[in-house]
Motif scaffolding. Structure first.
Motif, PDB file in Angstrom:
ATOM      1  N   GLY A  12       2.224  84.050  19.350  1.00 60.39           N
ATOM      2  CA  GLY A  12       3.446  84.037  20.067  1.00 60.39           C
ATOM      3  C   GLY A  12       3.413  84.301  21.562  1.00 60.39           C
ATOM      4  N   GLY A  13       2.843  85.669  21.879  1.00 65.05           N
ATOM      5  CA  GLY A  13       2.949  86.328  23.040  1.00 65.05           C
ATOM      6  C   GLY A  13       1.526  85.660  23.923  1.00 65.05           C
ATOM      7  N   GLY A  14       0.694  85.322  22.972  1.00 68.15           N
ATOM      8  CA  GLY A  14      -0.559  84.479  23.784  1.00 68.15           C
ATOM      9  C   GLY A  14      -0.184  83.312  24.450  1.00 68.15           C
ATOM     10  N   ILE A  15       0.683  82.572  23.766  1.00 63.25           N
ATOM     11  CA  ILE A  15       1.230  81.283  24.366  1.00 63.25           C
ATOM     12  C   ILE A  15       1.698  81.720  25.840  1.00 63.25           C
ATOM     13  N   LEU A  16       2.856  82.662  25.687  1.00 64.08           N
ATOM     14  CA  LEU A  16       3.451  82.844  26.974  1.00 64.08           C
ATOM     15  C   LEU A  16       2.531  83.283  28.035  1.00 64.08           C
ATOM     16  N   LEU A  17       1.779  84.342  27.753  1.00 68.58           N
ATOM     17  CA  LEU A  17       0.592  85.125  28.752  1.00 68.58           C
ATOM     18  C   LEU A  17      -0.319  84.121  29.372  1.00 68.58           C
ATOM     19  N   ALA A  18      -0.938  83.040  28.292  1.00 71.19           N
ATOM     20  CA  ALA A  18      -1.938  82.034  28.700  1.00 71.19           C
ATOM     21  C   ALA A  18      -1.341  81.021  29.711  1.00 71.19           C
ATOM     22  N   SER A  19       0.002  80.737  29.253  1.00 72.93           N
ATOM     23  CA  SER A  19       0.595  79.548  30.286  1.00 72.93           C
ATOM     24  C   SER A  19       0.937  80.255  31.742  1.00 72.93           C
ATOM     25  N   LEU A  20       1.423  81.580  31.805  1.00 75.64           N
ATOM     26  CA  LEU A  20       1.545  82.296  32.945  1.00 75.64           C
ATOM     27  C   LEU A  20       0.232  82.265  33.794  1.00 75.64           C
ATOM     28  N   ILE A  21      -0.837  82.715  33.175  1.00 73.43           N
ATOM     29  CA  ILE A  21      -2.069  82.997  33.774  1.00 73.43           C
ATOM     30  C   ILE A  21      -2.323  81.491  34.314  1.00 73.43           C
ATOM     31  N   GLY A  22      -2.251  80.320  33.384  1.00 71.82           N
ATOM     32  CA  GLY A  22      -2.673  79.206  34.069  1.00 71.82           C
ATOM     33  C   GLY A  22      -1.835  78.865  35.436  1.00 71.82           C
ATOM     34  N   VAL A  23      -0.605  79.072  35.441  1.00 73.27           N
ATOM     35  CA  VAL A  23       0.211  78.972  36.234  1.00 73.27           C
ATOM     36  C   VAL A  23      -0.231  79.784  37.817  1.00 73.27           C
ATOM     37  N   LEU A  24      -0.436  80.985  37.545  1.00 74.30           N
ATOM     38  CA  LEU A  24      -0.616  81.973  38.646  1.00 74.30           C
ATOM     39  C   LEU A  24      -1.986  81.982  39.246  1.00 74.30           C
ATOM     40  N   PHE A  25      -2.951  81.615  38.220  1.00 72.33           N
ATOM     41  CA  PHE A  25      -4.384  81.494  38.885  1.00 72.33           C
ATOM     42  C   PHE A  25      -5.134  80.299  38.734  1.00 72.33           C
ATOM     43  N   PHE A  26      -4.473  79.473  38.072  1.00 74.49           N
ATOM     44  CA  PHE A  26      -5.092  77.852  38.015  1.00 74.49           C
ATOM     45  C   PHE A  26      -4.515  76.813  38.698  1.00 74.49           C
ATOM     46  N   GLY A  27      -3.237  77.180  39.117  1.00 76.69           N
ATOM     47  CA  GLY A  27      -2.630  76.090  40.019  1.00 76.69           C
ATOM     48  C   GLY A  27      -1.838  75.323  39.071  1.00 76.69           C
ATOM     49  N   GLU A  28      -1.644  75.741  37.752  1.00 79.80           N
ATOM     50  CA  GLU A  28      -1.235  74.491  36.696  1.00 79.80           C
ATOM     51  C   GLU A  28       0.465  74.719  37.028  1.00 79.80           C
ATOM     52  N   SER A  29       0.886  73.317  36.789  1.00 79.99           N
ATOM     53  CA  SER A  29       2.410  72.932  37.120  1.00 79.99           C
ATOM     54  C   SER A  29       3.209  73.685  35.970  1.00 79.99           C
ATOM     55  N   MET A  30       4.578  74.301  36.536  1.00 82.40           N
ATOM     56  CA  MET A  30       5.427  74.690  35.397  1.00 82.40           C
ATOM     57  C   MET A  30       6.535  74.001  35.425  1.00 82.40           C
ATOM     58  N   ALA A  31       6.480  72.914  35.629  1.00 88.04           N
ATOM     59  CA  ALA A  31       7.769  72.034  35.727  1.00 88.04           C
ATOM     60  C   ALA A  31       7.867  71.512  34.337  1.00 88.04           C
ATOM     61  N   GLY A  32       9.145  71.817  33.804  1.00 93.61           N
ATOM     62  CA  GLY A  32       9.241  71.460  32.464  1.00 93.61           C
ATOM     63  C   GLY A  32       9.016  72.276  31.382  1.00 93.61           C
ATOM     64  N   ARG A  33       8.475  73.483  31.641  1.00 93.70           N
ATOM     65  CA  ARG A  33       7.822  74.387  30.942  1.00 93.70           C
ATOM     66  C   ARG A  33       8.602  75.533  30.922  1.00 93.70           C
ATOM     67  N   MET A  34       9.604  75.819  31.420  1.00 96.19           N
ATOM     68  CA  MET A  34      10.171  77.224  31.300  1.00 96.19           C
ATOM     69  C   MET A  34      10.844  77.428  30.062  1.00 96.19           C
ATOM     70  N   ALA A  35      11.685  76.575  29.666  1.00 90.07           N
ATOM     71  CA  ALA A  35      12.277  76.859  28.394  1.00 90.07           C
ATOM     72  C   ALA A  35      11.440  76.855  27.066  1.00 90.07           C
ATOM     73  N   PRO A  36      10.370  75.913  26.880  1.00 88.11           N
ATOM     74  CA  PRO A  36       9.305  76.127  25.890  1.00 88.11           C
ATOM     75  C   PRO A  36       8.787  77.479  25.906  1.00 88.11           C
ATOM     76  N   ILE A  37       8.356  77.868  27.010  1.00 87.15           N
ATOM     77  CA  ILE A  37       7.825  79.202  27.148  1.00 87.15           C
ATOM     78  C   ILE A  37       8.555  80.577  26.657  1.00 87.15           C
ATOM     79  N   LEU A  38       9.852  80.070  27.054  1.00 89.07           N
ATOM     80  CA  LEU A  38      10.726  81.428  26.625  1.00 89.07           C
ATOM     81  C   LEU A  38      11.098  81.008  25.065  1.00 89.07           C
ATOM     82  N   THR A  39      11.149  80.131  24.660  1.00 89.18           N
ATOM     83  CA  THR A  39      11.225  79.902  22.994  1.00 89.18           C
ATOM     84  C   THR A  39      10.071  80.320  22.454  1.00 89.18           C
TER      85      THR A  39
END
Length: 394
Positions: free
Chosen positions: A367-394
């Motif tokens: 559960g926490g790994g999804i949040l952290l891995a997604s944030l790492i992908g956005v912050l360090f690998f230039g991945e898009s955050m569009a449409g992903r905020m609500a699922p990440i918070l879920t």
């Protein structure tokens, strides 16, 4: 709706709204339009209300309410058990950070065109050698005549060899998945790990306990309602987050992402890993109880190194050209960082397994790994955050 409404019903599929209904035959009054339109309005309202976001909101409320009800009704006789439970959850949080960092480092390693099996095998070999040296220094292992006497019992070796073989497959597939696909497209499906842990624990472990003594802790385990709803919430969040990734080009490598059906191939690798994890976590726990986490870590790393490097050698991957890539100072430095982060991850994981159920450990880790891995992908690998905020918070 036309059949229910009668002769005077309006066809719903008419473009631009309703069209005039045919005149009713003489002697037959037109059917009332009100109920038909009301049914259509209610049906559309229900359809609009039943969305993944609303389902996540309902599950969140149900989970919080159930957790509050269970914890406020707890008796004082469970205080000591609660201490280990809380410590286990905290150690599981350390494990999830280590795991996310390892995944990010392996994704960076993939840009140097090093094989997945080779990098996993080499990292495990380095970890195993240092772990054995530590065990000798601490007296856990004793070279010489008493070496055989201090070897673990048969139960340990069965669990250790089985878990190490399957963990070799898991690590290789995970490394390959993160190399080929964005982390935020793969990481959400790790949430199905606690789902599979729960399913395997309830459906298969009672029989496995009777036959081979595996997973006996799951036989008498009871799961409160908030645990079941939270597992469903994590899985729903993964579904939402995975569905929000519409791009078929990797944001990090710029290469086209291979798909198999509706999902990227990397996501299928992760889903397969979740099935395997449901068995390896029980084997890990059995091996830890038989010989302790430090000794199991040492032997387990060496067994994984032998498996991955042996498979790479058999398939012709251990060539001079392939191995020379690991002499690059940057690659060597990344391998050492992987070793350190993975050591923190695995030792924390093993300690958490010794205190609480694997179902709870993996729920926290994934559960926490999804949040952290997604944030790492956005912050360090230039991945898009569009449409992903609500699922990440879920």
């Amino acid at each position: 709706f036309s059949m229910v409404g009668g002769a005077g019903a309006l066809p719903l599929e008419a473009p631009g709204g309703a069209v005039a209904a045919p005149a009713a035959p003489k002697g037959l009054s037109a059917a009332p339009k009100g109920p038909v339109l009301l049914r259509g309005t209610v049906g559309q309202a229900v359809k609009d209300a039943v969305t993944p976001k609303n389902a996540a909101l309902v599950l969140t409320i149900a989970t919080v309410a159930s957790f509050y009800q269970v914890k406020t009704s707890a008796t004082t006789s469970t205080v000591e058990k609660s201490k280990n439970y809380i410590l286990g959850l905290l150690i599981a949080c350390v494990a999830l950070v280590g795991n996310a960092v390892v995944s990010a480092l392996r994704k960076v390693l993939s840009t140097y065109d090093v094989g997945s099996a080779q990098q996993v095998g080499l990292a495990c070999l380095v970890q195993g050698v240092f772990a054995v040296a530590y065990c000798i220094k601490q007296g856990i292992l004793e070279p010489g005549p008493k070496f055989i006497e201090k070897l673990p019992k048969r139960a340990f070796w069965g669990a250790a060899v089985g878990a190490s073989l399957m963990n070799s497959v898991v690590k290789t597939l995970e490394t390959k998945a993160f190399a080929e696909t964005d982390m935020s497209m793969c990481a959400p499906f790790l949430a199905f790990d606690p789902v599979m842990q729960f399913v395997v624990g309830v459906a298969l472990m009672p029989a496995a306990c009777r036959m081979v003594g595996l997973g006996c802790d799951d036989v008498n385990a009871s799961y409160p309602p908030y645990h079941i709803s939270s597992v469903c919430l994590i899985a729903l969040g993964a579904f939402m987050l995975g569905g929000s990734s519409g791009s078929k080009v990797s944001s990090f490598t710029g290469k086209e992402v291979a798909y198999l059906g509706p999902l990227p191939v990397g996501s299928w690798y992760i889903l397969l890993n979740c099935v395997i994890y449901a068995f390896t976590s029980r084997m890990d726990k059995l091996a830890i109880k038989s010989a302790g986490k430090t000794l199991y870590y040492a032997y387990g790393r060496l067994l994984m190194a032998a498996t991955t490097l042996g498979a790479s050698f058999s398939s012709g991957g251990m060539t001079k050209a392939a191995l020379s890539k690991f002499l690059d100072p940057q690659v060597a430095g990344l391998i050492l960082c992987v070793c350190l982060a993975d050591a923190v991850y695995m030792l924390s994981l093993y300690q958490a397994f010794s205190w609480i159920s694997p179902v709870y450990v993996t729920a926290v880790k994934r559960g926490g790994g999804i949040l952290l891995a997604s944030l790492i992908g956005v912050l360090f690998f230039g991945e898009s955050m569009a449409g992903r905020m609500a699922p990440i918070l879920t």
